[in-house]
Structures are given as structure tokens and as C-alpha cells.
Design an enzyme around this catalytic site. Structure first.
Site, PDB file in Angstrom:
ATOM      1  NE  ARG A  23      36.518  34.312  52.437  1.00  0.00           N
ATOM      2  CZ  ARG A  23      35.648  34.196  50.979  1.00  0.00           C
ATOM      3  NH1 ARG A  23      36.043  35.062  51.025  1.00  0.00           N
ATOM      4  NH2 ARG A  23      35.441  33.740  50.373  1.00  0.00           N
TER       5      ARG A  23
ATOM      6  CG  ASP B 175      33.270  33.808  44.372  1.00  0.00           C
ATOM      7  OD1 ASP B 175      32.795  34.185  44.331  1.00  0.00           O
ATOM      8  OD2 ASP B 175      34.004  33.703  45.563  1.00  0.00           O
TER       9      ASP B 175
END
Length: 543
Positions: free
Chosen positions: A169, A450
Site C-alpha cells: 500500500r 493508526d
């Protein structure tokens, strides 16, 4: 390959240190490729970011989005499809996600899952060391050379079975990589992450039976997907790889992209491997884009579950759209961490994971995410039981008819409480404190937090202050109240943390973002300079 690399690299600079190993990752040839990507696509990238701001200005005036009339023909044409699943991506029922540090890479690839999303984005703080060493770790893992010793313990890749398929990613279009400049400009973080991973590994991945596969983050329109598709085509042509070898799974984690799912798959169709429900970023996007609109004020984040109207509609539309186009519809994250010292609490947490995965598989998802290897067996059991085939693209969800009003239905029962405010403050402060230390994935109260969850916390606090809501306890949320609670929470966290912690620095930045006044487009952009240590420039041409 460029005829004259020295000429190409004349105005390219590497502003971060390299050692003998990372010099092989950021080689002269790789730098030439990165420079080509920047010079070809950075102008379009910046124009698309400006387009986001123009759309925000419209939303601030009360405009509500709808499905695009100019692309109606794409949505209504039932004949086109995305690409057939690529090798290693037919069955994706459980994907583990996490940053690219060497220990995580080994542990993730040793997990009993189908794929591993190696994350340069939300769970990684983009220090130069994290980004360049993450590239090195994935390069070594692909070649089965990633084993290492830490103290007395060896971390080794398993050899008893095939390893999970690797998906990288890259950072979103909005972030830059200030340690690599071209013509005096920092390169896009997305192009840096993609470019190095692709250039160093694409042919090796194909040789090993997979391919260069990516998750694409934070997009807000099909035009941004078109840009990725152009990048993919140039990259494949550059190294002589057939077009369509690259595959990209798009995270639908912004409210604007939710209105363009068909179009996003269409733009990437030869490279598409489906869409994913990025739940926390999606909630963040809804609050961010409609932050000036009092009709979009949400209650405590614990009340904003996947079953509230706007989230349920988003999930149903994503699954229907993906399966109509023959691509995967991936579910969201289980962020729980096992609670080893409290078996009762752990049982409750694991049961919540099971219930969430059951909801996903019954809705029609083809796979799901977990943040911890211990959750893989739960997700696997649920999906194996209810999805005996490698995927369930045959579940067309033709019963689903989602309108713009459904996607914007903010009928979310719940209250705004001081407990909810303090929880948001703790999560935001905890994540930001870790981030400025170079840690992008922080365990807080047995959940792996996150950037997405920190963004929800920040945006809710801003929204509540902006609109002067009252808590369930009868207290009006205003600037003085928000700052008072923030400082209390920061002081409490700082006292409990080891010496040298950065809670007061985190609080300084957070305080600027929770009063209903200033609002940075992304926390990560706001904080980036704190972890950017630019060294004496080394001309890339001399590497």
C-alpha cells in the site's frame, strides 16, 4: 532505459542517508525511473489535489454530492468488467495488514492468511528510515532473504507452506517524500512508494508466480484512479512488462469516492482487483468533507457502527458494484489485540471480531482484514464456514438499490459524552505522540490505532466545537472546554509514559485542530516536518 542517466539525474537529489544495502534499492536506475514518474505525472497530481479543494468549497456552501451525470453511461452499461483475478489474488478471504518493519514483515508472512498488505501508508510514520528500509525489507522478503536475528531470537520465514501473497500500500496522492527531490520539488509519496517497489520487484514477483499488486489509498474521484492507471501503463511499458500485470485494489475510504465506485473500477479495469471498505477513514471523510454542515454532526464514535444507515448503505453499494463488475469486494479491519491478562475481556473482544466478520461474509464480502495474527483463525473460521468458495462474486446483491440520500443518511442514534470526548483525546494524542517518534501503528486499550482512527478523533472534536453541541451531561462543547480536557489528558498520559515521551509536542499540534477553527487537510501532513530530517544532499546520479 534512459539514454543518458547523468543528464536525467542532474536535478535529482537524495536528501536522506543511504547505506550499502539501501543504495541497491535506490540505485541510479531506480532514481531515473522515479524522476520519470515525477516529471510525467506530478502536474496532474497537483491539479487533482486542487480539484479536491474546489469541491470542498462547494460542500462548505451546502452542496451535497450525487452520482455524476456525465458518467451515467458507465454505471448503466452492464457489459464491461474489471480484470479477472490475478495469480495469488483469487482467494483473499483473510488479509493481514501492518507496517513494513522487518519483524512485522516476517510475522505477517508467517501468518495463516491468504495475503499480507505491507503498508507504507496509515500504519507507517514516513520517516526516511521507515520508508527506505521498508522497501529493503520487502525486496528481501520477496527473495526469501529476510531472516534476521534480534537478541537471542531468530525471525525466519516459514518453509512448510506457500507464503501469503504480498500487496503493497503506497501513500495517498496528498503526501510528499521530501527526501527525494526532482527539479527542486519533493516527489509524491505515492509515486516514490510505488516506483521503488515496482522497479525493484515486479519481474521477480512474476517469476515467483504472483505480480506487482497494490492497495491504492485516499482517492476521491475516478480521475485520481485514471492517474494511477496511467502510472501503471507507463511503468509496465518502461520495463517491458505486459499491461494488466499490475493490479490495484482501491480503498473506498472517502465519501466522494463512494459516489464513483463504478467509474473507479472502470478507469482501472485492466488493472483492477476490486474495492475495499476502509471504515475508519470513511467516517473521517464524512466528518471532514461536511464539517461545516450541522446536519452531519455525529455522536460518540462508538455509536458509529457499520450498521448505521450511511455505513450500511456504503457497504451494500460497494459489494453490489464490485460483484457486478467481477472483482473482489473486501471487508474492513478487525483492529483488536488479544488481551492476555484478562481472559473474560479477551473472550468479549474476540466475540466482537467474530460477529463483525460474520456480518461481512453474510453481506457478500469476499475477504476481510485483521491487524493481529491471533485474529486470523477467527476470521478464517467465519469465512470458511459461510464462504466455501474462493470468493463469492456470484452474490450479486441485485436486491440493493442505494441512492445519494442513503449514502448521506446521518440518522445515527447516540449521544455525545465527556467520556467520548476524552476517548477521542486519548486516541488522538496517543497516535500523534507515537507518530512524531516515528511509530505509525500504536496499541491503545487493546486496539491497534493508526492514522485513520486518529483522524476520526480529531475531526469529531473539531466538529463538536464548531457547532457548539452539548454533551449528555449538559456541558456545551466550546474552545475553552476542549482545550481544558485536552491539557488534562495530555498531562495524565505524559506522567504515565516513559521519560522522553512527546505528549506535550503532540498536544501542541492537537490543540490547534480541535477547537472548531483551523483544520488541516490531514494530520499526517500537519506533522510531517516533525519527522523529516533532511541530510546533506547526495546527487542521485553519483550513487
Amino acid at each position: 532505459m534512459a539514454a543518458n542517466p547523468e543528464q536525467v539525474l542532474r536535478d535529482v537529489k537524495v536528501l536522506g542517508p543511504l547505506n550499502d544495502k539501501t543504495k541497491n534499492i535506490l540505485s541510479k536506475d531506480a532514481a531515473v525511473f522515479l524522476a520519470l514518474l515525477h516529471r510525467t505525472f506530478n502536474g496532474t497530481r497537483k491539479a487533482l489535489l486542487q480539484r479536491r479543494m474546489a469541491r470542498q468549497a462547494e460542500l462548505d456552501k451546502g452542496y451535497l454530492p450525487d452520482f455524476l451525470p456525465e458518467t451515467r453511461h458507465i454505471r448503466e452499461d452492464a457489459t464491461w468488467k474489471g480484470a479477472a483475478p490475478a495469480p495469488g489474488l483469487v482467494d483473499r478471504r483473510v488479509e493481514i495488514t501492518g507496517p513494513t518493519d522487518r519483524k512485522m514483515v516476517v510475522n505477517a508472512l508467517n501468518s495463516d492468511v491468504w495475503t499480507y498488505m505491507a503498508d507504507f501508508e496509515d500504519s507507517s510514520a514516513p520517516t526516511w528510515d521507515n520508508m527506505i528500509n521498508g522497501q529493503l525489507n520487502l525486496h528481501d522478503a520477496i527473495r526469501r532473504q529476510v531472516d534476521f536475528k534480534q537478541g537471542e531470537k531468530w525471525y525466519k520465514l516459514r518453509t512448510d507452506q506457500k507464503l501469503p501473497t504480498l500487496i503493497a500500500r503506497a501513500r495517498g496522492w496528498h503526501l510528499e517524500e521530501k527526501h527525494f527531490t526532482v527539479d527542486g520539488e519533493p516527489i509524491s509519496g505515492a509515486l516514490f512508494d510505488f516506483g521503488l517497489y515496482f522497479f525493484n520487484n515486479a519481474k521477480e514477483l512474476v517469476k515467483r508466480g504472483a505480480g506487482p499488486y497494490f492497495y491504492l489509498a485516499k482517492m476521491e474521484s475516478h480521475l485520481e484512479a485514471r492517474l494511477w492507471n496511467d502510472v501503471f501503463n507507463l511503468a509496465q511499458d518502461y520495463i517491458g512488462m505486459p499491461r494488466g500485470t499490475i493490479r490495484g485494489t482501491v480503498l473506498i475510504e472517502t465519501i466522494m469516492a463512494a459516489f464513483e465506485m463504478d467509474e473507479i473500477i472502470y478507469e482501472l479495469r485492466d488493472h483492477s482487483s476490486g474495492l475495499n471498505c476502509g471504515r475508519w477513514d470513511y467516517i473521517f471523510s464524512v466528518i471532514k468533507r461536511f464539517r461545516q454542515n450541522p446536519n452531519f454532526v455525529l455522536p460518540d464514535r462508538s455509536a458509529v457502527t457499520m450498521t448505521v444507515p450511511f455505513m450500511d448503505s456504503y457497504v451494500k453499494l460497494l459489494i453490489k458494484t464490485c460483484h457486478r463488475r467481477g472483482v473482489h469486494a473486501m471487508g474492513g479491519m478487525a483492529a483488536q489485540i488479544p488481551i492476555k491478562d484478562d481472559p473474560v475481556a479477551n473472550d468479549v473482544a474476540m466475540e466482537s471480531v467474530r460477529a463483525d466478520k460474520l456480518r461481512e461474509v453474510r453481506a457478500g464480502h469476499d475477504g476481510t482484514w485483521v491487524a493481529h495474527p491471533a485474529l486470523a483463525s477467527i476470521a478464517t473460521d467465519v469465512f470458511n464456514t459461510h464462504m466455501p468458495t474462493p470468493n463469492q462474486m456470484h452474490v450479486r446483491r441485485e436486491d440493493v438499490h442505494i441512492t445519494a440520500n442513503d449514502l448521506l443518511n446521518m440518522n445515527v442514534p447516540g449521544q455525545i459524552t465527556e467520556t467520548g470526548i476524552r476517548k477521542n483525546l486519548n486516541i488522538g494524542l496517543g497516535y500523534m505522540e507515537g507518530w512524531v517518534r516515528g511509530v505509525g501503528c500504536v496499541p491503545i486499550n487493546y486496539l491497534m490505532e493508526d492514522a485513520a482512527t486518529a483522524e476520526v478523533s480529531r475531526s469529531q472534536l473539531w466538529q463538536w466545537c464548531r457547532h457548539g453541541v452539548s454533551t449528555a451531561e449538559g456541558k456545551k462543547v466550546d474552545k475553552s472546554y476542549a482545550i481544558k480536557l485536552l491539557r488534562e489528558q495530555a498531562e495524565e498520559l505524559a506522567k504515565k509514559a516513559p521519560k522522553g515521551n512527546k505528549y506535550h509536542l503532540a498536544a501542541k499540534y492537537f490543540e490547534s485542530q480541535v477547537t472548531g477553527e483551523d483544520y488541516a487537510e490531514f494530520l499526517t501532513s500537519l506533522l510531517y516536518n516533525e519527522i523529516t530530517s533532511v541530510q546533506s544532499p547526495t546527487p542521485a546520479a553519483k550513487l
